[in-house]
Motif scaffolding. Structure first.
Motif, PDB file in Angstrom:
ATOM      1  N   SER A   2      94.379  67.541  21.099  1.00 56.10           N
ATOM      2  CA  SER A   2      94.452  66.304  21.879  1.00 56.10           C
ATOM      3  C   SER A   2      93.202  66.150  22.739  1.00 56.10           C
ATOM      4  O   SER A   2      92.466  67.104  22.966  1.00 56.10           O
ATOM      5  N   ASP A   3      93.004  64.881  23.178  1.00 50.82           N
ATOM      6  CA  ASP A   3      91.822  64.606  23.991  1.00 50.82           C
ATOM      7  C   ASP A   3      91.813  65.431  25.266  1.00 50.82           C
ATOM      8  O   ASP A   3      90.783  65.903  25.721  1.00 50.82           O
ATOM      9  N   THR A   4      93.011  65.565  25.853  1.00 52.93           N
ATOM     10  CA  THR A   4      93.098  66.312  27.114  1.00 52.93           C
ATOM     11  C   THR A   4      92.671  67.762  26.920  1.00 52.93           C
ATOM     12  O   THR A   4      91.926  68.321  27.733  1.00 52.93           O
ATOM     13  N   LEU A   5      93.170  68.356  25.827  1.00 48.28           N
ATOM     14  CA  LEU A   5      92.829  69.755  25.572  1.00 48.28           C
ATOM     15  C   LEU A   5      91.352  69.912  25.242  1.00 48.28           C
ATOM     16  O   LEU A   5      90.695  70.867  25.665  1.00 48.28           O
ATOM     17  N   LYS A   6      90.840  68.932  24.476  1.00 47.68           N
ATOM     18  CA  LYS A   6      89.418  68.997  24.123  1.00 47.68           C
ATOM     19  C   LYS A   6      88.554  68.866  25.384  1.00 47.68           C
ATOM     20  O   LYS A   6      87.558  69.566  25.554  1.00 47.68           O
ATOM     21  N   GLU A   7      89.027  67.962  26.238  1.00 52.70           N
ATOM     22  CA  GLU A   7      88.299  67.757  27.490  1.00 52.70           C
ATOM     23  C   GLU A   7      88.288  69.046  28.324  1.00 52.70           C
ATOM     24  O   GLU A   7      87.268  69.428  28.911  1.00 52.70           O
ATOM     25  N   LEU A   8      89.440  69.738  28.306  1.00 49.67           N
ATOM     26  CA  LEU A   8      89.539  70.995  29.063  1.00 49.67           C
ATOM     27  C   LEU A   8      88.618  72.057  28.456  1.00 49.67           C
ATOM     28  O   LEU A   8      87.910  72.769  29.180  1.00 49.67           O
ATOM     29  N   LYS A  25      85.162  70.220  38.918  1.00 49.22           N
ATOM     30  CA  LYS A  25      86.194  69.485  38.176  1.00 49.22           C
ATOM     31  C   LYS A  25      87.353  70.407  37.791  1.00 49.22           C
ATOM     32  O   LYS A  25      88.529  70.024  37.876  1.00 49.22           O
ATOM     33  N   ARG A  29      91.271  70.208  39.015  1.00 52.43           N
ATOM     34  CA  ARG A  29      92.329  70.081  38.022  1.00 52.43           C
ATOM     35  C   ARG A  29      93.461  71.093  38.252  1.00 52.43           C
ATOM     36  O   ARG A  29      94.624  70.778  38.021  1.00 52.43           O
TER      37      ARG A  29
END
Lengths: 191, 497
Positions: A2-8, A25, A29
């Motif tokens: 997911s985008d969130t995981l990729k972002e992390l 950041k 978080r």
């Protein structure tokens, strides 16, 4: 992914390069959740701040060791718990232990949670003596075995078990009292 | 209504997603600490680079000096060709400095200059300069010429074959070099070319300066160097030395390992940052053998016995049995190197260190099933000592080769753990404890860096003084966090065979 995981993941990679922006950041978080963990293990608010600070410094200096195989949040949480343990070992050598009361640890109804806030639960844990608090948190929240807890705290398995029992009794009494105040017509049973 | 509650579940689920914003200054503190770490990292990097550059410059300068010295024979040819002060016509008037006998035999010698028959190869011809531009005995720029110019014992410096001949040339002024006849007449032909065994000329000091002589001076330098090199070749390259030094030892500590240090911290008042710990003065003694590879480089190895360690002051220790262990006769102290488990109980410390010890009475507690019996504790000064057999492998470079010589050395050593002891200090004396530091590795490696001074005492016997720094390249304990280092000033004697 997911985008969130990729972002992390991207954020972690940037932190591995020691980039200050990424570090900030990442802190923003996770700091809220981790501060709650620290409060859970500390004797007061100030100590929780110190644990959080030590923990995040350790996170940023050891982040190169994180290999993306497990949950990053779980990894950070373990560091916070370890920091809390270190501080505990330094400060708490021995605590007076009262008598053990019999109890039944397999009573199960979740209704209580609707009436008592997380903040109140946190305060109840905070009121425990340091060793009870440690044993209860490590066993009930983190899921460690008594053997592991004994190794971590330098106590025997039997001591860990008795500390847990005592902590449960104390917490149950307080939860019952709190619950009863909210729900006059309902009685919470602790054997 | 009555309900039953699972208290563990209430707390686990109740706190699972709980979040509370920490105060802003926490991040400020974190940021400040991280910045300090960054600066420290950069500074360490800079120091490492600076040290590397300094070493490179030292070695490089030494190497160039050596190279310049040994290649002067070749420079004789180069300088002649490249001398900016000489015009072409002048160049032509400069006589050959190196001439092979075979060349002389066949050379068409102009303007009545006569030569003797070529001499045996073991002796040397000397060709004198002449005034005319017709001189055609030019040196062949061949390998053989150059080689001969730089090999000792076979070539005598031109024009300086004897004091008498040198005297004949020394008054010649520079302005007259190209105009005045300087060659001998026919009756002196024998003197124009002479062969004198090299061994007779030794180291000749010129006493006049002229452009022509300049080349001869360089040639002389070649000869002198060759002579010295030849002598040095006869030296035995082996030497043996005996050294000893006090060692100031300490350690660098990485991040503390939570899984590693847990137990003893509970049984002592040790601080996580190990602020109680101090450097310890120990010693090192050993013998080494060195082999000189070239004029400046040598290698050495040997065997040393070294002790290192650390001291911890005012540590309060409690009996280990206090925490419900079945082990009733031991206690432990956590140190940066590792946990020190000691057999016995703290009452022995109280008895032994009555002047320094402080009994701390702590009540007995019972939780119903077990008894906490941390009944007493004692405050002690505590020493850990580790002894090693060290096998160094070092390379030494001679920076200055004078009577008082200076050298740089570096290398690694293999350390084999020989002893691991713990003491308490009792009235300034060490009392051995029956215990040792756990998880100390039995083998490790040190990096060594030294700066040495040598001074001759009597024939073949030199006095050595060598400040040496050593740093453990491999961690000392299983947790991989501790790197001991030490500094010593080794003194001793060196015998050259």
């Amino acid at each position: 992914m997911s985008d969130t995981l990729k972002e992390l993941d991207d954020l972690i990679k940037e932190c591995k390069k020691n980039r200050p922006d990424a570090q900030r950041k990442l802190y923003e978080r996770f700091s809220g959740k981790m501060f709650a963990v620290c409060l859970q293990y500390s004797k007061d608010y100030t100590e929780a701040e110190d644990i959080l600070q030590d923990g995040f410094i350790k996170v940023f200096t050891k982040i190169s060791q994180f290999d993306f195989k497990g949950s990053f949040e779980g990894w950070v949480r373990r560091i916070m718990v370890n920091c809390a343990l270190e501080r505990y070992r330094k400060q708490n050598l021995l605590y007076t232990v009262g008598e053990i009361r019999d109890y039944d640890n397999k009573l199960a109804v979740d209704d209580v949670m609707g009436e008592i806030s997380s903040k109140e639960l946190l305060k109840l844990i905070g009121d425990l003596s340091p060793q009870y608090k440690m044993v209860f948190n490590l066993y009930a929240i983190e899921g460690y075995s008594h053997q592991e807890i004994g190794d971590m705290l330098g106590i025997s398995v039997g001591t860990s078990k008795s500390n847990l029992s005592r902590a449960r009794v104390i917490l149950q009494e307080k939860v019952e009292k709190l619950y009863s105040e909210r729900k006059q017509d309902v009685k919470l049973v602790v054997k | 209504m009555t309900i039953h509650a699972d208290i563990d579940k209430i707390f686990k689920e109740g706190l699972a997603d709980y979040s509370q914003k920490p105060p802003a200054f926490v991040w400020d503190n974190i940021e400040h600490t991280l910045n300090k770490k960054r600066i420290r990292m950069r500074r360490n990097l800079f120091y490492s680079l600076a040290a590397s550059v300094a070493l490179l410059i030292s070695f490089g300068a030494g190497y160039l000096l050596t190279a310049f010295h040994t290649e002067q024979g070749v420079l004789v040819q180069h300088v002649k060709d490249e001398e900016p002060g000489l015009q072409n016509s002048e160049k032509e008037q400069v006589p050959a400095l190196v001439v092979e006998p075979e060349q002389l035999k066949e050379a068409a010698v102009p303007n009545g200059i006569k030569m003797n028959e070529p001499v045996k190869s073991s002796v040397l011809p000397v060709l004198k300069p002449v005034k005319t531009t017709d001189v055609s005995v030019e040196p062949k720029k061949t390998e053989s010429n150059i080689k001969k110019a730089s090999t000792g014992g076979t070539l005598l410096p031109p024009m300086f074959s004897s004091g008498a001949e040198y005297s004949a040339y020394s008054p010649v002024e520079e302005s007259k070099v190209n105009t005045e006849p300087i060659a001998m007449d026919g009756t002196s032909d024998l003197a124009t070319l002479q062969a004198i065994p090299a061994i007779e000329s030794r180291l000749i000091q010129p006493k006049a300066d002229s452009r022509v002589l300049k080349y001869s001076l360089q040639s002389l330098a070649v000869y002198n160097d060759d002579y010295l090199i030849q002598n040095k070749k006869n030296e035995n390259p082996w030497a043996v030395s005996l050294n000893a030094s006090p060692l100031l030892s300490y350690r660098s500590v990485g991040e503390s390992n939570a899984d590693y240090v847990y137990a003893a911290e509970v049984t002592s008042n040790y601080e996580q940052e190990y602020k109680n710990e101090k450097p310890l003065m120990a010693y090192s003694v050993g013998v080494d053998v060195s082999y000189k590879m070239t004029g400046r480089w040598s290698v050495q190895s040997g065997v040393y016995y070294s002790e290192i360690g650390q001291r911890s002051d005012n540590v309060t220790v409690y009996d280990f049995q206090s925490f419900g262990s079945s082990d009733q006769s031991s206690y432990q102290v956590n140190t940066s190197v590792g946990n020190v488990r000691i057999n016995g109980n703290t009452s022995e410390l109280v008895n032994s260190s009555s002047s320094d010890g402080l009994i701390i009475n702590i009540p007995v507690y019972t939780d119903g099933t077990e008894t906490f019996v941390r009944s007493s504790g004692v405050e002690v000064d505590f020493v850990q000592v580790f002894s090693f057999y060290e096998i160094p492998m070092m390379v030494r470079y001679l920076l200055i080769d004078r009577k008082l010589s200076l050298n740089l050395s570096g290398g690694i050593s293999t350390n084999i753990l020989q002893g691991n002891k713990a003491y308490v200090i009792d009235d300034n004396k060490r009392q051995t404890l029956d215990g040792e530091t756990e998880t100390v590795k039995s083998m490790g490696y040190n990096g060594l860096l030294g700066f040495g001074i040598e001074y001759p005492l009597v024939s073949r016997l030199n006095f050595n003084l060598q400040p040496t720094f050593r740093y453990a390249l491999s961690p000392m304990n299983d947790a991989g966090t501790v790197h001991p280092y030490s500094f010593g000033i080794y003194t001793g004697i060196k015998y050259s065979f």
